[in-house]
Design a protein around this motif. Structure first.
Motif, short mmCIF file in Angstrom:
data_model
loop_
_atom_site.label_atom_id
_atom_site.label_comp_id
_atom_site.label_asym_id
_atom_site.label_seq_id
_atom_site.Cartn_x
_atom_site.Cartn_y
_atom_site.Cartn_z
N ILE A 162 0.86 -1.18 0.00
CA ILE A 162 0.00 0.00 0.00
C ILE A 162 0.90 1.23 0.00
N GLY A 180 1.26 5.65 -0.88
CA GLY A 180 0.53 6.91 -0.89
C GLY A 180 1.30 7.97 -0.15
N SER A 196 -2.30 9.92 3.80
CA SER A 196 -3.27 9.50 2.77
C SER A 196 -4.32 8.53 3.29
N LYS A 199 -3.22 5.24 4.26
CA LYS A 199 -2.73 3.89 3.99
C LYS A 199 -2.52 3.07 5.27
N SER A 200 -1.99 3.68 6.32
CA SER A 200 -1.81 2.95 7.58
C SER A 200 -3.16 2.66 8.25
N ASP A 256 3.51 -2.29 9.00
CA ASP A 256 3.28 -0.85 8.89
C ASP A 256 4.61 -0.12 8.93
N VAL A 285 2.76 -1.55 4.22
CA VAL A 285 2.84 -0.11 3.97
C VAL A 285 4.32 0.25 4.04
N ILE A 301 -3.20 4.92 -2.32
CA ILE A 301 -4.25 5.66 -1.62
C ILE A 301 -3.86 7.12 -1.52
N LYS A 347 -9.03 5.39 -3.10
CA LYS A 347 -8.20 4.45 -3.84
C LYS A 347 -7.99 4.97 -5.25
#
Length: 253
Positions: free
Chosen positions: A32, A34, A38, A40-41, A165, A196, A213, A218
Motif C-alpha cells: 500500500i 501513498g 493518505s 494507507k496505515s 506498517d 505499507v 491511496i 483508492k
C-alpha cells in the motif's frame, strides 16, 4: 483471500477512508503506497481491528467482520488469529528476553506447550540470522535486530497474513537492508503479506500488487509492473516526487 469492502473511516469529522474496497490475494505480497496522511496505515490497521471503521467489511472465506454491527469477542479473536501486525517501532516487551517475546503469545493464545513454542522460536531466530541472542533483552539489540525479532514474533503465531506498517522507517539504510532481505525471503516462500512502505525499490522488487491511496481514496489497484511501468499522471508525479526527495536527502547528507 483477505478482502476489505466499502471501508469508511472518519477522524474528527474528516474522511480518512472513503468507500475503500481491496482484495489481498493469498500467497502474494500487496504493498500500500501513498503520500503522508493518505490513509494507507489506517487501511492496514483496519484489517485486524487496530482501527475500527464506521462501516465496511473485512472477510476471509470462513470469516466476515461487519464494522457497522456489534462484533463478538469470538469474531474479534478469530480475525486476529488470522493476521499478525509488525509495527515500525518494534513494540517488543522490554522486560522479556528475545525468546520470551516470541513464545509468550503462542503459549498463552494458541495454547502451545512451552517446549514446542521454544523450538519454533529458536528455529525462527536462526532463520533471521540471530542465533545465540535468545536470552538477550531488546535494549541489548540494534534496531534492525529488534525488527527481525518482531517479524519472528509475528511468524510464531502462524498467521494467514502478516501486516507490516512501515517496518523499516525507523532504521538507518544498513539496518533497513537487513530487514528487507528477511521480508524478501518471506515473499519468495509465499507468505501472504500486506505492507505499507516508503521504499519504492523494495515495493517494486517484492510486491505482486500495488494499492495507491490518496486523501482517503483508492487511486490505483493493480499489478506492480503496471504501476511502475505505465504510471498514470498522478502516480508518475508521486514516483517523481519520491525520487527527488531521495536525491535531496543524499545531497544534504
Amino acid at each position: 483471500m483477505l478482502s476489505a469492502k466499502h471501508i469508511n473511516k472518519q477522524y474528527e469529522g474528516k474522511t480518512v477512508l472513503n468507500d475503500i474496497s481491496v482484495d489481498f490475494p493469498d500467497g502474494k505480497t500487496t504493498v500500500i503506497l501513498g503520500p503522508s496522511g493518505s490513509g494507507k496505515s489506517t487501511l492496514l490497521r483496519s484489517l485486524d481491528m487496530l482501527v475500527r471503521p464506521e462501516s465496511g467489511t473485512v472477510s476471509f472465506p470462513d470469516l466476515s467482520i461487519d464494522y457497522s454491527r456489534p462484533i463478538s469477542k469470538k469474531d474479534s479473536f478469530d480475525l486476529r488469529r488470522k493476521t499478525s501486525m509488525v509495527f515500525q517501532n518494534w513494540n517488543l516487551f522490554p522486560n522479556l528476553t528475545v525468546i520470551d517475546n516470541i513464545t509468550t503469545a503462542p503459549i498463552t493464545v494458541l495454547k502451545r506447550s512451552k517446549e514446542d513454542a521454544q523450538t519454533l522460536a529458536k528455529s525462527l531466530i536462526k532463520e533471521v540470522g540471530l542465533a545465540g541472542l535468545e536470552d538477550r533483552y531488546p535494549s541489548q539489540l540494534s534496531g534492525g535486530q529488534q525488527q527481525r525479532i518482531s517479524i519472528c514474533r509475528a511468524l510464531a503465531m502462524n498467521p494467514e497474513y502478516i501486516l507490516l506498517d512501515e517496518p523499516t522507517s525507523a532504521l538507518d539504510p544498513e539496518l533497513e537492508t537487513q530487514v528487507l532481505r528477511i521480508l524478501e525471503k518471506l515473499c519468495q516462500q509465499g507468505q501472504s503479506m500486506v505492507i505499507v512502505t516508503h521504499n519504492m525499490e523494495f515495493a517494486r522488487l517484492v510486491s505482486d500488487k500495488i494499492v495507491f491511496i490518496e486523501d482517503g481514496n483508492k487511486i490505483y489497484d493493480g499489478s506492480t509492473k503496471e504501476f511502475f511501468g505505465n504510471p498514470t499522471p498522478r502516480t508518475k508525479e508521486f514516483l517523481s516526487g519520491i525520487s527527488l526527495d531521495e536525491e535531496n536527502d543524499k545531497i544534504n547528507q
